[in-house]
Write a protein that holds these residues in place. Structure first.
Motif, short mmCIF file in Angstrom:
data_model
loop_
_atom_site.label_atom_id
_atom_site.label_comp_id
_atom_site.label_asym_id
_atom_site.label_seq_id
_atom_site.Cartn_x
_atom_site.Cartn_y
_atom_site.Cartn_z
N LEU A 1 0.83 -1.19 0.00
CA LEU A 1 0.00 0.00 0.00
C LEU A 1 0.87 1.25 0.00
O LEU A 1 2.07 1.19 0.27
N ASP A 2 0.23 2.36 -0.28
CA ASP A 2 0.91 3.65 -0.22
C ASP A 2 1.34 3.91 1.23
O ASP A 2 0.52 3.78 2.15
N PRO A 3 2.62 4.23 1.48
CA PRO A 3 3.05 4.48 2.87
C PRO A 3 2.25 5.56 3.56
O PRO A 3 2.16 5.57 4.80
N ALA A 4 1.66 6.48 2.80
CA ALA A 4 0.87 7.54 3.42
C ALA A 4 -0.49 7.05 3.88
O ALA A 4 -1.18 7.76 4.62
N THR A 5 -0.90 5.85 3.46
CA THR A 5 -2.20 5.31 3.85
C THR A 5 -2.09 4.66 5.22
O THR A 5 -1.35 3.69 5.39
N PRO A 6 -2.81 5.16 6.23
CA PRO A 6 -2.74 4.54 7.56
C PRO A 6 -3.45 3.20 7.56
O PRO A 6 -4.62 3.10 7.19
N SER A 7 -2.73 2.16 7.97
CA SER A 7 -3.32 0.82 8.01
C SER A 7 -3.25 0.19 9.39
O SER A 7 -3.89 -0.84 9.62
N GLY A 8 -2.46 0.78 10.30
CA GLY A 8 -2.39 0.24 11.65
C GLY A 8 -1.83 -1.18 11.64
O GLY A 8 -0.80 -1.48 11.02
N GLU A 9 -2.52 -2.08 12.32
CA GLU A 9 -2.09 -3.47 12.41
C GLU A 9 -2.66 -4.32 11.28
O GLU A 9 -2.42 -5.52 11.25
N LEU A 10 -3.41 -3.72 10.37
CA LEU A 10 -4.03 -4.47 9.28
C LEU A 10 -3.16 -4.41 8.04
O LEU A 10 -2.40 -3.47 7.84
N GLU A 11 -3.27 -5.42 7.21
CA GLU A 11 -2.60 -5.44 5.93
C GLU A 11 -3.51 -6.07 4.89
O GLU A 11 -4.34 -6.93 5.20
N LEU A 12 -3.33 -5.62 3.67
CA LEU A 12 -4.16 -6.08 2.56
C LEU A 12 -3.46 -7.26 1.89
O LEU A 12 -2.27 -7.20 1.59
#
Length: 230
Positions: A141-152
């Motif tokens: 994902l884009d590093p600027a996108t906050p994902s927290g502990e989740l991943e796609l």
């Protein structure tokens, strides 16, 4: 000429007076006010001690007040954060439950997908098909996108099927999307060269690639900070 015969006058020389004695403060005056000075010194010492104690007490109370204000601010911040989380949960819970039911949130359930394909094939009476589910990969994902502990994550799903018409393929994809997040990647359709023994219309051959997308928590090893080498 006759001279007087009076005796010479005697000088009355008395004793010389002593000069006045000078008064000394420490010797003569201080003893008079010594008790008053002692009392004044005690009063000043007591007043200094009282002022110092009051100032120390004030500093302590001021520090306690600042600490109490800090704890109050932290408690208010936690309460606000909890309230916002509660509101977010209330607002997004229906959508989250829907995503869980569709299989987008959580770990992959490949057995459920296999059973779903078999159910769709029986429901629409699709011709025999083959499919392959490739190993799951992490989507960057884009590093600027906050994902927290989740991943796609995404798994490639390739279908090879024979079709009587294009609607068979569309019905398959529509039914899959109702139960998960399947994104079309590529699809090639051509007319089959095989001769039908039952004089059926010319069949179609399709090879389609889809991405099965899910979102789940990262593995504990990925969340741990990297080890430092010496």
């Amino acid at each position: 000429m006759a001279q007087s015969s009076q005796p010479p006058a005697k000088l009355n020389i008395g004793t010389a007076k002593e000069p006045p004695k000078l008064r000394g403060f420490m010797h003569d005056d201080f003893p008079i006010i010594r008790q008053a000075c002692i009392r004044l010194g005690l009063c000043l010492a007591f007043a200094t001690l009282l002022i110092g104690g009051t100032h120390f007490f004030y500093l302590q109370q001021n520090e306690l007040q600042l600490q109490a204000q800090t704890e109050l601010s932290q408690a208010q911040g936690k309460y606000t954060y909890a309230t916002n989380e509660k509101n977010d949960i209330r607002e997004f819970q229906p959508a989250y439950i829907q995503l869980v039911e569709r299989g987008f949130v959580g770990e992959e359930k490949r057995l459920d997908v296999v059973e779903l394909i078999q159910t769709i094939q029986a429901k629409y009476r699709l011709l025999p098909m083959s499919y392959e589910i490739f190993p799951q990969q992490t989507v960057a994902l884009d590093p600027a996108t906050p994902s927290g502990e989740l991943e796609l994550r995404a798994s490639k799903l390739v279908f090879k099927m024979n079709l009587l018409h294009e609607m068979d393929m569309l019905n398959l994809f529509k039914s899959l999307r109702e139960r998960g997040q399947f994104i079309n990647q590529s699809c090639a359709v051509k007319t089959s060269n095989a001769v039908s023994a039952n004089l059926l219309p010319n069949q179609l051959e399709a090879e389609c690639s889809l991405q099965w997308v899910t979102m789940s928590r990262r593995v504990a090893a990925d969340l741990a900070p990297p080890a430092q080498t010496q």
